[in-house]
Scaffold this active site. Structure first.
Site, PDB file in Angstrom:
ATOM      1  N   ASP A 185       0.539  -1.154  -0.049  1.00  0.00           N
ATOM      2  CA  ASP A 185       0.215   0.361   0.159  1.00  0.00           C
ATOM      3  C   ASP A 185       0.600   1.577   0.231  1.00  0.00           C
ATOM      4  O   ASP A 185       0.039   2.354   0.276  1.00  0.00           O
ATOM      5  CB  ASP A 185      -1.392   0.084   0.767  1.00  0.00           C
ATOM      6  CG  ASP A 185      -1.598  -1.730   1.209  1.00  0.00           C
ATOM      7  OD1 ASP A 185      -2.388  -1.756   0.554  1.00  0.00           O
ATOM      8  OD2 ASP A 185      -1.532  -1.982   2.560  1.00  0.00           O
ATOM      9  N   GLU A 186       1.815   1.091  -0.504  1.00  0.00           N
ATOM     10  CA  GLU A 186       3.182   2.368  -0.702  1.00  0.00           C
ATOM     11  C   GLU A 186       2.703   3.563  -1.738  1.00  0.00           C
ATOM     12  O   GLU A 186       3.001   4.738  -1.442  1.00  0.00           O
ATOM     13  CB  GLU A 186       4.368   1.760  -0.868  1.00  0.00           C
ATOM     14  CG  GLU A 186       4.711   0.798   0.476  1.00  0.00           C
ATOM     15  CD  GLU A 186       4.878  -0.761   0.191  1.00  0.00           C
ATOM     16  OE1 GLU A 186       5.313  -1.193   0.822  1.00  0.00           O
ATOM     17  OE2 GLU A 186       3.993  -0.673  -0.480  1.00  0.00           O
ATOM     18  N   VAL A 243      -8.122  -1.794  -1.025  1.00  0.00           N
ATOM     19  CA  VAL A 243      -8.595  -1.789  -2.567  1.00  0.00           C
ATOM     20  C   VAL A 243      -9.564  -3.763  -2.635  1.00  0.00           C
ATOM     21  O   VAL A 243     -10.703  -3.014  -2.856  1.00  0.00           O
ATOM     22  CB  VAL A 243      -7.716  -1.282  -3.554  1.00  0.00           C
ATOM     23  CG1 VAL A 243      -8.372  -1.813  -4.464  1.00  0.00           C
ATOM     24  CG2 VAL A 243      -6.931  -0.200  -3.581  1.00  0.00           C
ATOM     25  N   HIS A 253      -4.448  -2.238  -6.827  1.00  0.00           N
ATOM     26  CA  HIS A 253      -4.034  -0.672  -5.920  1.00  0.00           C
ATOM     27  C   HIS A 253      -4.414  -0.244  -7.391  1.00  0.00           C
ATOM     28  O   HIS A 253      -6.006  -0.016  -8.241  1.00  0.00           O
ATOM     29  CB  HIS A 253      -3.266  -0.396  -6.513  1.00  0.00           C
ATOM     30  CG  HIS A 253      -2.674  -1.008  -7.401  1.00  0.00           C
ATOM     31  ND1 HIS A 253      -1.416  -2.020  -7.962  1.00  0.00           N
ATOM     32  CD2 HIS A 253      -2.555  -0.001  -8.581  1.00  0.00           C
ATOM     33  CE1 HIS A 253      -0.845  -2.221  -9.394  1.00  0.00           C
ATOM     34  NE2 HIS A 253      -1.763  -1.617 -10.233  1.00  0.00           N
TER      35      HIS A 253
END
Length: 419
Positions: free
Chosen positions: A12-13, A292, A40
């Site tokens: 999740d960067e 997501v 994502h």
């Protein structure tokens, strides 16, 4: 030239945004490992596209997208995600999409087994997405998994699937609610729809590299979720770093690492810089930190440079993309984890320990930074950032020994500073 985008934390960067930017020039975009557990969003031309299994290079009509040999490939998720992208206007997606014939098939059976295995762990559960990724890779390692090319040999495919189902039925008994005949029937349909997408990925990648076109490789998950180098056992079931890319696609790449300006993690497992108080809640709210794929809220905390330095030592990054700097805009003070300290000796560790019990006992050494308390979203040049923000970025470079080349300052494609 092949470029890899890798995550350095627990996922999740913000890898999707950089992927979207770089794939505008790429002619091949590929996934090397993982499955439809990753997720994502890419915002392009005012439209938000969600990607899980498919490469996000599909946004570019000039880019061919490959699902590589190291991926566990769920056929149902593949067609569902493709249809959703086509409904949002990506009419070219179907002709720009390929799948390796060597990829492992992820089955509904695997998802059912995943749930039961989590139940067995009770209070020590891993916190998986429930998509069957672990059981898929377990079958691969046991050499009884099914590869994509085997789908087209109906007799062999059905025999292997029935053997797998029988083995799990012996283990779980009536707890396994699964109809093997329903799955077999679905694959009779897939057998007709899938052939146009399937290629020999080894030959394809060899030809692409020889031609000199720009190749972009999207890393799924992140280094701290790597099966060998992550916070085991609270990890995914594949190699999420450089090694997984090499085996999953066979390339010789440059390596771009993506890291948030703070830290998040989904699910269970150790997270030394987590803030369970007001600061963590504020990061979660401003950063819109929920998944997501699952919708689960992400655990949030301060930037952990011990993790980033460890990640860089494993993956040999050539550059950083520091994302979501704007999320920190309203904090008067920022904390950064710079060391872990042995609680008995008081000595700072020179490494990231593999023993999670020991790591849990370690204390975190923080360095505090003055916040900038001014919006950064509209900033396009590094020198126009507030002085405190510049100091924050430069400290990341100094500590890790890797230069920052991109800084994300918002969700849009244009919200990026190039250094």
């Amino acid at each position: 030239m092949a470029t890899i985008i890798l995550g350095s934390q627990w996922g999740d960067e913000g890898k999707g945004k950089l992927s979207d930017i770089l794939c505008q020039k790429a002619r091949v975009c590929a996934r090397a490992a993982g499955g439809h557990n990753a997720g994502h969003s890419v915002v392009a031309n005012g439209v938000s596209y969600d990607f899980h299994l498919l490469p996000s290079g599909l946004v570019n009509p000039q880019c061919t997208n490959l699902i590589g040999s190291g991926v566990v490939f769920n056929v149902q998720a593949f067609f569902k995600e493709l249809a959703a992208l086509e409904e949002k206007g990506l009419s070219h997606a179907r002709k720009n999409l390929l799948v390796s014939d060597r990829a492992q098939v992820n089955l509904e059976l695997h998802a059912r087994v995943d749930g039961l295995e989590e139940r067995e762990l009770a209070g020590n559960k891993i916190g998986t997405t429930g998509r069957g990724i672990g059981p898929s890779y377990a079958n691969k390692a046991a050499r009884n998994g099914i590869r994509v090319h085997e789908i087209f040999d109906q007799e062999s495919f059905e025999a292997k699937l029935r053997r797998l189902a029988e083995g799990y039925k012996k283990r779980f008994g009536d707890l396994l609610e699964y109809d093997v005949e329903e799955e077999i029937a679905r694959f009779r349909d897939y057998r007709e729809k899938l052939p146009d997408f399937v290629v020999d990925a080894v030959n394809y990648m060899q030809a692409a590299q020889a031609s000199g076109v720009d190749i972009l490789i999207e890393g799924a998950n992140a280094l701290m979720l790597d099966i060998d180098y992550g916070t085991y056992p609270f990890v995914t079931s594949s190699n999420t770093g450089l090694g997984g890319v090499i085996t999953g696609l066979a390339v010789n790449p440059r390596r771009i690492n993506v890291a948030k300006a703070y830290t998040t993690r989904v699910g269970e497992g150790i997270f030394k810089s987590e803030d369970v108080g007001e600061a963590g809640k504020k990061l979660q709210d401003i950063g819109r930190e929920w998944g997501v794929s699952t919708g689960r809220k992400r655990r949030c905390g301060w930037l952990d440079l011990v993790v980033l330095k460890y990640s860089a030592s494993v993956n040999y990054y050539t550059a950083w993309n520091l994302t979501k700097l704007d999320v920190l805009d309203t904090f008067p003070t920022l904390k950064v984890a710079v060391a872990y300290k042995d609680p008995e000796t008081g000595k700072e560790l020179e490494y990231f320990p593999a023993d999670l019990g020991y790591l849990e006992r370690c204390e975190v050494v923080y360095r505090e930074f003055e916040g900038w308390q001014t919006p950064t979203t509209a900033v396009k040049k590094f020198e126009d950032l507030p002085r405190q923000a510049q100091m924050y970025v430069r400290f990341v470079e100094e500590f890790t020994g890797v230069p920052v080349k991109w800084i994300g300052t918002g969700p849009g494609r244009d919200d990026m500073i190039y250094l």
